[in-house]
Design an enzyme around this catalytic site. Structure first.
Site, PDB file in Angstrom:
ATOM      1  N   ARG A 198       4.978   5.702 -31.292  1.00  4.67           N
ATOM      2  CA  ARG A 198       5.469   6.134 -29.866  1.00  4.67           C
ATOM      3  C   ARG A 198       4.103   5.683 -29.349  1.00  4.67           C
ATOM      4  O   ARG A 198       3.822   5.347 -28.294  1.00  4.67           O
ATOM      5  CB  ARG A 198       6.000   7.183 -29.408  1.00  4.67           C
ATOM      6  CG  ARG A 198       5.898   6.854 -27.974  1.00  4.67           C
ATOM      7  CD  ARG A 198       7.052   8.708 -27.258  1.00  4.67           C
ATOM      8  NE  ARG A 198       6.427  10.142 -27.272  1.00  4.67           N
ATOM      9  CZ  ARG A 198       6.824  10.756 -26.730  1.00  4.67           C
ATOM     10  NH1 ARG A 198       8.348  11.263 -27.314  1.00  4.67           N
ATOM     11  NH2 ARG A 198       5.682  11.936 -26.887  1.00  4.67           N
ATOM     12  N   LYS A 219      14.632  13.824 -26.309  1.00  4.02           N
ATOM     13  CA  LYS A 219      14.304  14.399 -25.255  1.00  4.02           C
ATOM     14  C   LYS A 219      14.586  13.744 -24.035  1.00  4.02           C
ATOM     15  O   LYS A 219      15.859  13.258 -23.223  1.00  4.02           O
ATOM     16  CB  LYS A 219      14.406  16.105 -24.869  1.00  4.02           C
ATOM     17  CG  LYS A 219      13.628  16.964 -25.994  1.00  4.02           C
ATOM     18  CD  LYS A 219      12.984  17.756 -25.657  1.00  4.02           C
ATOM     19  CE  LYS A 219      11.776  17.900 -25.043  1.00  4.02           C
ATOM     20  NZ  LYS A 219      10.819  17.489 -26.604  1.00  4.02           N
ATOM     21  N   ARG A 238       0.936  19.819 -31.875  1.00  6.86           N
ATOM     22  CA  ARG A 238       2.538  20.271 -30.041  1.00  6.86           C
ATOM     23  C   ARG A 238       3.047  20.459 -31.728  1.00  6.86           C
ATOM     24  O   ARG A 238       4.135  21.377 -30.991  1.00  6.86           O
ATOM     25  CB  ARG A 238       2.432  19.082 -30.327  1.00  6.86           C
ATOM     26  CG  ARG A 238       1.403  18.778 -28.964  1.00  6.86           C
ATOM     27  CD  ARG A 238       1.116  17.149 -28.572  1.00  6.86           C
ATOM     28  NE  ARG A 238       2.531  16.606 -27.799  1.00  6.86           N
ATOM     29  CZ  ARG A 238       3.034  15.149 -27.832  1.00  6.86           C
ATOM     30  NH1 ARG A 238       2.215  14.488 -29.319  1.00  6.86           N
ATOM     31  NH2 ARG A 238       4.412  14.873 -27.832  1.00  6.86           N
ATOM     32  N   ARG A 283       9.857  26.694 -22.007  1.00  6.10           N
ATOM     33  CA  ARG A 283       9.100  26.199 -23.729  1.00  6.10           C
ATOM     34  C   ARG A 283       8.033  28.046 -24.361  1.00  6.10           C
ATOM     35  O   ARG A 283       8.114  28.107 -25.149  1.00  6.10           O
ATOM     36  CB  ARG A 283       7.833  25.757 -23.121  1.00  6.10           C
ATOM     37  CG  ARG A 283       7.886  24.456 -24.328  1.00  6.10           C
ATOM     38  CD  ARG A 283       6.951  23.360 -23.516  1.00  6.10           C
ATOM     39  NE  ARG A 283       6.239  22.001 -24.364  1.00  6.10           N
ATOM     40  CZ  ARG A 283       6.989  20.572 -24.272  1.00  6.10           C
ATOM     41  NH1 ARG A 283       7.152  20.811 -22.787  1.00  6.10           N
ATOM     42  NH2 ARG A 283       6.044  19.601 -24.338  1.00  6.10           N
ATOM     43  N   ARG A 334      -0.166   7.727 -24.355  1.00  7.14           N
ATOM     44  CA  ARG A 334      -0.291   8.602 -24.608  1.00  7.14           C
ATOM     45  C   ARG A 334      -1.625   9.500 -24.761  1.00  7.14           C
ATOM     46  O   ARG A 334      -0.448   9.155 -26.563  1.00  7.14           O
ATOM     47  CB  ARG A 334       0.919   9.943 -24.224  1.00  7.14           C
ATOM     48  CG  ARG A 334       2.141   9.803 -23.363  1.00  7.14           C
ATOM     49  CD  ARG A 334       3.387  10.536 -23.674  1.00  7.14           C
ATOM     50  NE  ARG A 334       3.114  11.894 -24.488  1.00  7.14           N
ATOM     51  CZ  ARG A 334       3.996  13.014 -23.837  1.00  7.14           C
ATOM     52  NH1 ARG A 334       5.172  12.305 -23.767  1.00  7.14           N
ATOM     53  NH2 ARG A 334       3.757  13.793 -24.582  1.00  7.14           N
TER      54      ARG A 334
HETATM   55  P1  AMP Z   1       6.196  16.512 -22.990  1.00 14.20           P
HETATM   56  O1  AMP Z   1       6.192  15.707 -22.139  1.00 14.20           O
HETATM   57  O2  AMP Z   1       7.617  17.273 -22.521  1.00 14.20           O
HETATM   58  O3  AMP Z   1       5.662  16.522 -24.759  1.00 14.20           O
HETATM   59  O4  AMP Z   1       5.013  17.776 -22.910  1.00 14.20           O
HETATM   60  C1  AMP Z   1       3.705  17.390 -22.753  1.00 14.20           C
HETATM   61  C2  AMP Z   1       2.600  18.077 -22.781  1.00 14.20           C
HETATM   62  O5  AMP Z   1       3.006  18.782 -21.177  1.00 14.20           O
HETATM   63  C3  AMP Z   1       2.577  19.876 -23.460  1.00 14.20           C
HETATM   64  O6  AMP Z   1       2.129  19.014 -24.484  1.00 14.20           O
HETATM   65  C4  AMP Z   1       2.068  20.359 -22.569  1.00 14.20           C
HETATM   66  O7  AMP Z   1       0.791  20.926 -23.281  1.00 14.20           O
HETATM   67  C5  AMP Z   1       2.553  20.273 -21.737  1.00 14.20           C
HETATM   68  N1  AMP Z   1       3.980  20.752 -20.710  1.00 14.20           N
HETATM   69  C6  AMP Z   1       5.100  20.674 -20.948  1.00 14.20           C
HETATM   70  N2  AMP Z   1       5.938  21.161 -20.331  1.00 14.20           N
HETATM   71  C7  AMP Z   1       4.988  22.516 -20.692  1.00 14.20           C
HETATM   72  C8  AMP Z   1       6.171  23.675 -20.538  1.00 14.20           C
HETATM   73  N3  AMP Z   1       7.181  23.859 -20.092  1.00 14.20           N
HETATM   74  N4  AMP Z   1       5.286  24.928 -21.121  1.00 14.20           N
HETATM   75  C9  AMP Z   1       3.694  24.245 -21.478  1.00 14.20           C
HETATM   76  N5  AMP Z   1       3.168  23.285 -20.721  1.00 14.20           N
HETATM   77  C10 AMP Z   1       3.657  21.882 -20.923  1.00 14.20           C
END
Ligand code: AMP
Length: 190
Positions: A128, A14, A146, A89, A134
């Site tokens: 990654r 994404k 996740r 989400r 990260r």
């Molecule tokens: P991402 O970078 O989208 O993979 O998000 C990394 C982490 O951020 C996720 O595993 C969640 O802990 C948190 N996170 C990101 N976006 C959301 C969301 N819309 N709702 C809840 N937690 C989020």
């Protein structure tokens, strides 16, 4: 305005695709994960709240996430539209996003989803993790958690947008250029 939700499990690509699409369509890219990481790095109150959830691969609670997203949208009012990456989400987040768009006399045009096999996701995220810095990419059990959270809590949003005639699935495997091309084909029809 054109407002697109770029959807898919962790590691679907994404962020990578959003970076191309924002230039091509002149849209503002909001990645909730990036905003949380920025806040953690800068040791803000929001970062402090989000940290314990993110480190376990769990979702940050809706109220915190929705408030943050709403602020990000407000910061960019007057833009041509948004690419939402990693948001919504949950159903509560999807409802909140609908209301937010209504308030701006706008709407979500489409959810465009990158579809990728689970084992490909795990391999991509481990790869990654070697360079992203990260912590949630470096540990296979957190990565699998996740992906599990995605299926248990987030994947239902496919139905949510499908029922409204707004869901478009795209094959998320192949070269970055091929995938951008597939996404663009969908966006060009909106
Ligand atoms: P991402 O970078 O989208 O993979 O998000 C990394 C982490 O951020 C996720 O595993 C969640 O802990 C948190 N996170 C990101 N976006 C959301 C969301 N819309 N709702 C809840 N937690 C989020």
């Amino acid at each position: 305005m054109t407002n697109i939700i770029l959807f898919g499990p962790p590691g679907a690509g994404k962020g990578t695709q959003a970076n191309f699409l924002k230039e091509k369509y002149n849209l503002v890219h909001i990645s909730t994960g990036d905003v949380f990481r920025y806040n953690i790095k800068n040791e803000t109150e929001l970062g402090d709240l989000a940290k314990s959830f993110m480190s376990k691969g769990k979702l940050v609670p809706d109220e915190i996430t929705i408030d943050m997203l709403s602020n990000e949208v407000d910061k960019n009012c007057g833009s041509n539209g948004f690419i939402f990456d990693g948001f919504p989400r949950t159903e509560a987040q999807a409802d909140a996003l609908g209301h937010l768009m209504d308030d701006k006399d706008s709407q979500i045009n489409a959810m465009v989803a990158l579809e990728v096999d689970d084992e490909v996701l795990v391999q991509r995220l481990l790869e990654r993790g070697k360079t992203s810095g990260r912590a949630d990419d470096a540990d296979e059990s957190i990565i699998r958690n996740r992906i599990k959270v995605y299926y248990n809590e987030t994947a239902i949003l496919k139905d949510y947008y499908d029922k409204r005639g707004m869901y478009y699935g795209v094959n998320g495997e192949g070269s970055i250029e091929e995938i951008t091309e597939r996404l663009s084909k969908v966006i060009d029809t909106l």
